[in-house]
Design an enzyme around this catalytic site. Structure first.
Site, PDB file in Angstrom:
ATOM      1  N   GLU A   1       0.810  -1.221   0.000  1.00 19.63           N
ATOM      2  CA  GLU A   1       0.000   0.000   0.000  1.00 19.63           C
ATOM      3  C   GLU A   1       0.843   1.270   0.000  1.00 19.63           C
ATOM      4  O   GLU A   1       0.519   2.250  -0.678  1.00 19.63           O
ATOM      5  CB  GLU A   1      -0.940   0.005   1.211  1.00 19.63           C
ATOM      6  CG  GLU A   1      -2.120  -0.947   1.098  1.00 19.63           C
ATOM      7  CD  GLU A   1      -1.773  -2.373   1.459  1.00 19.63           C
ATOM      8  OE1 GLU A   1      -2.645  -3.259   1.309  1.00 19.63           O
ATOM      9  OE2 GLU A   1      -0.617  -2.625   1.897  1.00 19.63           O
TER      10      GLU A   1
ATOM     11  N   HIS B   1     -11.150  -5.783   9.047  1.00 24.20           N
ATOM     12  CA  HIS B   1     -11.859  -5.573   7.792  1.00 24.20           C
ATOM     13  C   HIS B   1     -13.155  -4.792   7.996  1.00 24.20           C
ATOM     14  O   HIS B   1     -14.010  -4.775   7.115  1.00 24.20           O
ATOM     15  CB  HIS B   1     -12.193  -6.920   7.124  1.00 24.20           C
ATOM     16  CG  HIS B   1     -11.000  -7.698   6.671  1.00 24.20           C
ATOM     17  ND1 HIS B   1     -10.208  -8.416   7.544  1.00 24.20           N
ATOM     18  CD2 HIS B   1     -10.451  -7.862   5.436  1.00 24.20           C
ATOM     19  CE1 HIS B   1      -9.240  -9.006   6.867  1.00 24.20           C
ATOM     20  NE2 HIS B   1      -9.365  -8.691   5.590  1.00 24.20           N
TER      21      HIS B   1
END
Length: 658
Positions: free
Chosen positions: A397, A464
């Site tokens: 990322e 998540h």
């Protein structure tokens, strides 16, 4: 030092000598000024000039170069006016950051130089993005980026090399191995024999170069550059050199053994090359003295200009207005033609429309290409737009956020999908320290949208399910959108991509396939900073966003007697406080609902602003409702009681009855 094996014309050798002498003499002057207290800090590159000068001389003026704070030779070789450099170091308006940053922490498109930030690593990924833009436009150009041996231990280094290798990007990764990371010797930084060996793990060509031999640096780098322009690929270069002064002047060099200092002093790149030129007759004593006098005069004249310049004057409106690049918002009204679609479909339609409108837009993310993303939002995009513009990325990322910044620097737009908003933590540094601060620092915008699938209610557990918008609303320079309905998602996404500033675009996973709406089929826009009043009433003001809006609607449907102004914020930065004030002055009561845990969230700032600006209009304390002060749990029963929805109805009724 062996110079004879490198065949170079006399005038080229003299050019390299002058290019090294200039930064050396500037540094010597700066050290005097530092001792006099006329500049605040200095990071010396004495003894390393051959690397900066040699690399910069091998690149064309149109090719980007990303230097570090010891690479004065890059700036002088690119012929930046010295009075501007001196003004920069003094925090004067004539510099490049208007006093907002120091030393070499700046960039300039005019000279194709992109300066570092103190976190070091992100610039390697930025170089990837710049090079990617060149490759996509089929331009025969490369990008050179510098780092030190210390930063090769950072994750960004490894991520950037991997991305460049996987994508065959024309990047020269220039590592100056100068012996110490501040006071930590290389033997305590890594165990491999050479940094160049790290290229093997990425399938990358690598070379070791004597960083103190200007002819070796220039000749080898020049040959590589000519080849890379025609055969794009990344190359890792390790320059063996030494830092002759402290990390910065205050730290000194007492930790370095004297025999090591003496050995490297004998390898001084300028002194040795000067002696060689004198011995071969390429340079005469008279020419040497003339050149030194010319440079000395140039330095003194430019210092005079910098010292005589007035200092920065604080102007609050100017400071605030330059955090973001001005965005000329153009409204595109919704068409009368609509189709009933889900939130997930609206986002996909919005992305597709943006890809059609902006041929310089690139989508990047894990599994976004043939697989279509884990939520299938980019399904079919490869067939429509090709793999060059819809790019699968490795799991890195930080490097991809930085690459998005590089694309923007080189004239393109980028949309990056964080597979889950939670994973933004591994890309946090370039978001909050690079994307957010660059325009304020030196006027360069970050034309980047980061899509953030987020939110609970789907039993996905602590990693998540977070709705982590508060990480970013606190950071000046970022914009944050958080739609609750398909139409808003499509219109706000179009605006986000049109906007030249960095936008965090939150998409609630629990709403993806549960919320339907009749959505206009055209590529319409919705302005940022304009809340949507969904219901009107005089009893109370309810403010929320994302899934919280639907929780509030559900609560109101159970209590038809409550007449409320229900406001969907839609964007959190900018935030439509004026609409909130107007409503609160009418109703006298405010409850703010957020899915995020309560402390430090957007509800707290709204409550504080209302207390400061509408206190006399309030008939009750402002009420905030958020989720528990715990990580979000996996078990459905635990998650249900964690979420703010479980408490909202009770708090709403209590405030109505106050």
């Amino acid at each position: 030092m062996d110079y004879k094996q490198f065949q170079l014309a006399d005038d080229a050798q003299l050019g390299l000598y002058r290019a090294m002498l200039r930064p050396r003499m500037i540094e010597e002057k700066m050290l005097i000024l530092l001792r006099q207290g006329r500049i605040s800090k200095w990071f010396s590159g004495i003894g390393q000039e051959a690397i900066a000068v040699g690399v910069a001389s091998a690149l064309t003026q149109e090719e980007y170069i990303l230097p570090m704070h010891r690479n004065l030779g890059v700036f002088t070789t690119r012929h930046i006016p010295l009075h501007r450099l001196f003004a920069q170091w003094q925090g004067k308006p004539g510099g490049f950051t208007n006093g907002r940053d120091r030393s070499f922490h700046f960039g300039t498109q005019a000279y194709k130089i992109i300066g570092m930030i103190s976190h070091l690593g992100p610039q390697l990924g930025v170089a990837d993005g710049i090079a990617l833009a060149h490759k996509l436009r089929k331009e025969k150009r490369l990008t050179a980026v510098f780092t030190g041996e210390g930063a090769t231990s950072e994750g960004d280094f490894h991520e950037a090399l991997n991305v460049a290798s996987v994508w065959d990007l024309p990047v020269l990764f220039c590592v100056e191995n100068n012996g110490y990371g501040l006071s930590t010797p290389t033997k305590e930084q890594f165990s491999c024999a050479h940094i160049a060996d790290k290229g093997i793990g990425y399938g990358m060509e690598s070379h070791i170069i004597d960083g103190n031999n200007i002819l070796e640096v220039y000749t080898k780098v020049d040959a590589l550059c000519k080849d890379i322009r025609n055969n794009p690929r990344p190359v890792l270069l390790e320059f063996k050199t030494f830092r002759m002064r402290g990390h910065e002047e205050a730290s000194g060099t007492k930790y370095v053994p004297q025999e090591m200092m003496d050995a490297w002093a004998a390898k001084d790149p300028l002194d040795n090359f000067e002696s060689y030129l004198l011995s071969t007759g390429v340079l005469s004593k008279a020419e040497q003295e003339t050149l030194r006098q010319e440079i000395s005069t140039e330095i003194e004249e430019n210092l005079k200009l910098a010292f005589e310049e007035e200092g920065v004057t604080f102007d609050e409106s100017k400071e605030l207005s330059e955090v973001y690049k001005k965005f000329d918002y153009k409204e595109v009204t919704p068409s009368i033609h609509k189709k009933n679609i889900r939130l997930v479909d609206a986002i996909s339609d919005g992305l597709r429309g943006a890809m059609e409108l902006h041929d310089n837009l690139v989508i990047m993310g894990q599994d976004v290409a043939e697989y279509g993303g884990v939520f299938k939002i980019t399904d079919g995009f490869v067939e429509a737009f090709g793999k060059e513009r819809v790019r699968n990325t490795p799991i890195c990322e930080s490097a991809i956020v930085s690459a998005a910044m590089g694309l923007s620097i080189n004239g393109m737009k980028a949309v990056m999908e964080m597979q889950f908003a939670d994973f933004a933590s591994t890309g946090f540094n370039p978001i909050v320290n690079y994307l957010a601060k660059t325009h304020y620092r030196w006027g360069e915008n970050a034309d980047v949208v980061i899509r953030m699938p987020c939110g609970g209610g789907v039993a996905a557990g602590p990693f998540h399910s977070q709705t982590n918008e508060a990480w970013f609303t606190k950071t000046p320079g970022l914009k944050v959108a958080y739609p609750a309905f398909p139409s808003d998602a499509k219109g706000l996404l179009a605006t986000a991509i049109n906007d030249p500033n960095p936008v965090l675009f939150f998409e609630h996973k629990g709403l993806y396939r549960s919320i339907y709406e009749d959505v206009p089929t055209n590529n319409f826009t919705i302005p940022f900073g304009k809340a949507n009043l969904l219901k009107t009433g005089n009893h109370i003001t309810i403010v929320s966003y994302g899934a919280g809006v639907h929780w509030a609607l559900e609560a109101l449907s159970l209590h038809s007697s409550i007449e409320a102004d229900l406001m969907d914020l839609r964007t959190l930065q900018p935030l439509d406080m004026e609409s909130i004030y107007t409503s609160v002055r009418k109703t006298g009561k405010l409850i703010v609902l957020q899915e995020d845990s309560l402390f430090g969230g957007i509800a707290s700032d709204i409550a504080a602003n209302v207390m400061e600006n509408c206190f006399e209009s309030l008939d009750a304390p402002v009420k905030r409702v958020g989720s528990l002060e715990t990580p979000i749990p996996f078990n459905a029963e635990l998650e249900r009681n964690y979420l703010a929805k479980s408490r909202f109805e009770k708090e709403l009724l209590a405030l109505i009855a106050y």
